[in-house]
Design an enzyme around this catalytic site. Sequence first.
Site, PDB file in Angstrom:
ATOM      1  N   ASN A  74       0.860  -1.188   0.000  1.00 29.59           N
ATOM      2  CA  ASN A  74       0.000   0.000   0.000  1.00 29.59           C
ATOM      3  C   ASN A  74       0.894   1.236   0.000  1.00 29.59           C
ATOM      4  O   ASN A  74       1.489   1.583   1.014  1.00 29.59           O
ATOM      5  CB  ASN A  74      -0.909  -0.017   1.230  1.00 29.59           C
ATOM      6  CG  ASN A  74      -1.846   1.167   1.289  1.00 29.59           C
ATOM      7  OD1 ASN A  74      -1.948   1.940   0.335  1.00 29.59           O
ATOM      8  ND2 ASN A  74      -2.533   1.326   2.408  1.00 29.59           N
ATOM      9  N   LYS A  76       0.007   4.290  -0.338  1.00 30.79           N
ATOM     10  CA  LYS A  76      -0.675   5.420   0.301  1.00 30.79           C
ATOM     11  C   LYS A  76      -0.491   6.704  -0.518  1.00 30.79           C
ATOM     12  O   LYS A  76      -0.436   6.662  -1.744  1.00 30.79           O
ATOM     13  CB  LYS A  76      -0.221   5.563   1.758  1.00 30.79           C
ATOM     14  CG  LYS A  76      -0.432   4.263   2.559  1.00 30.79           C
ATOM     15  CD  LYS A  76      -0.176   4.434   4.032  1.00 30.79           C
ATOM     16  CE  LYS A  76      -0.399   3.108   4.748  1.00 30.79           C
ATOM     17  NZ  LYS A  76      -0.224   3.242   6.215  1.00 30.79           N
ATOM     18  N   HIS A 158      -9.414   0.484   5.315  1.00 28.07           N
ATOM     19  CA  HIS A 158      -8.144   0.796   5.971  1.00 28.07           C
ATOM     20  C   HIS A 158      -8.387   1.776   7.119  1.00 28.07           C
ATOM     21  O   HIS A 158      -9.253   2.650   7.048  1.00 28.07           O
ATOM     22  CB  HIS A 158      -7.162   1.393   4.971  1.00 28.07           C
ATOM     23  CG  HIS A 158      -5.754   1.448   5.476  1.00 28.07           C
ATOM     24  ND1 HIS A 158      -5.320   2.429   6.329  1.00 28.07           N
ATOM     25  CD2 HIS A 158      -4.689   0.619   5.254  1.00 28.07           C
ATOM     26  CE1 HIS A 158      -4.035   2.221   6.609  1.00 28.07           C
ATOM     27  NE2 HIS A 158      -3.627   1.125   5.981  1.00 28.07           N
ATOM     28  N   GLU A 160      -6.923   4.325   8.138  1.00 29.25           N
ATOM     29  CA  GLU A 160      -6.808   5.750   7.828  1.00 29.25           C
ATOM     30  C   GLU A 160      -8.085   6.271   7.176  1.00 29.25           C
ATOM     31  O   GLU A 160      -8.437   7.447   7.339  1.00 29.25           O
ATOM     32  CB  GLU A 160      -5.585   5.969   6.929  1.00 29.25           C
ATOM     33  CG  GLU A 160      -4.285   5.747   7.683  1.00 29.25           C
ATOM     34  CD  GLU A 160      -3.117   5.309   6.823  1.00 29.25           C
ATOM     35  OE1 GLU A 160      -2.081   4.932   7.386  1.00 29.25           O
ATOM     36  OE2 GLU A 160      -3.251   5.324   5.581  1.00 29.25           O
ATOM     37  N   GLU A 228      -4.913  -5.358  10.682  1.00 29.69           N
ATOM     38  CA  GLU A 228      -3.927  -4.315  10.925  1.00 29.69           C
ATOM     39  C   GLU A 228      -4.236  -3.597  12.229  1.00 29.69           C
ATOM     40  O   GLU A 228      -5.096  -2.701  12.262  1.00 29.69           O
ATOM     41  CB  GLU A 228      -3.932  -3.301   9.774  1.00 29.69           C
ATOM     42  CG  GLU A 228      -3.486  -3.857   8.439  1.00 29.69           C
ATOM     43  CD  GLU A 228      -3.191  -2.746   7.452  1.00 29.69           C
ATOM     44  OE1 GLU A 228      -2.052  -2.665   6.981  1.00 29.69           O
ATOM     45  OE2 GLU A 228      -4.095  -1.944   7.165  1.00 29.69           O
ATOM     46  N   GLY A 234       2.599   2.246  10.830  1.00 35.29           N
ATOM     47  CA  GLY A 234       3.475   3.394  10.668  1.00 35.29           C
ATOM     48  C   GLY A 234       4.136   3.878  11.938  1.00 35.29           C
ATOM     49  O   GLY A 234       4.753   4.936  11.953  1.00 35.29           O
ATOM     50  N   SER A 274       3.564  -2.066  10.274  1.00 32.90           N
ATOM     51  CA  SER A 274       5.021  -1.926  10.391  1.00 32.90           C
ATOM     52  C   SER A 274       5.764  -3.216  10.047  1.00 32.90           C
ATOM     53  O   SER A 274       6.798  -3.522  10.636  1.00 32.90           O
ATOM     54  CB  SER A 274       5.408  -1.434  11.786  1.00 32.90           C
ATOM     55  OG  SER A 274       4.895  -0.132  12.031  1.00 32.90           O
TER      56      SER A 274
END
Length: 318
Positions: A74, A76, A158, A160, A228, A234, A274
């Site tokens: 991904n 992003k 996701h 985010e 996730e 991240g 990560s």
Amino acid sequence: MAVVSTSLTGAGSQLSGHFSGLRKSFLKLDNSNFNSTQSFFQNVDSHLRLSSSRKGCRAVVTMAGSGKFFVGGNWKCNGTKDSISKLVSDLNSATLESDVDVVVAPPFVYLDQVKNSLTDRIEIAAQNCWTGKGGAFTGEISVEQLKDLGCKWVVLGHSERRHIIGETDQFIGTKAAYALSQNLGVIACIGELLEEREAGKTFDVCFQHMKAFADAVPSWDNIVIAYEPVWAIGTGKVATPEQAQEVHVAVRDWLSKNVSAEVASKTRIIYGGSVNGGNCAELAKQEDIDGFLVGGASLKGPEFATIINSATFKKVAA
């Protein structure tokens, strides 16, 4: 077979389960055995143990349905024409394990560039899609447009999108249902916030996300689930192999109970948060981790190749 043995001890109750083989058995989450998800999670966390008895190996684990490990990158909101050209060049020249499904999800504006320059060995995914056909939806992109560009997959749910953009479970489920109805594969993301994990709500959150997909999708044939934990995305913090494995087993058990044993057996559940070239091998060894959804490390061609090739560590004791 590598065996994970879980012993749960609570107020007058005890539950033990064994994970033997990739899909041979599931952890049974019987609410009558404990008072709350919190006490269950805390007990799992404190009592999970891995058997150290590993004798011999068999080949890379084959999974019902596709028989392949799955690794997604991904990208992003990252990249320029020049940097993506370099990344594509690195991926084109990399030696990749053959028995792995590999997809990358560039930003929308670079989908065509990547599709036209990347090896056919790697499929293209989008990072989002609209809930139906195109029209007066400024800023959105339709499934039909994605397919026109050659996309085979789309990442939906996701964290985010959930926690920054504000997408709801129902909205995500609607998008997934439409994408699947148009034969676009869905990488369906689930996962808990740090405060939810600390409150013992990991399973509650993941099951809520799963139910939203289950309530909407017509079939699970073209879905990959990506677990996730939000606190690991991240941040450099990674769930331990044991923490990831226990959630993957619980999600697979949820599928068995709420969809079907067949769907639970064949659906791939991948881990994200990560993942990098240094930790992918130990994560890949876990029997119910069927691959990875990779963020930052997927922007580095050689490291992403290392993660893809970690499928060779997907071996269990005979």
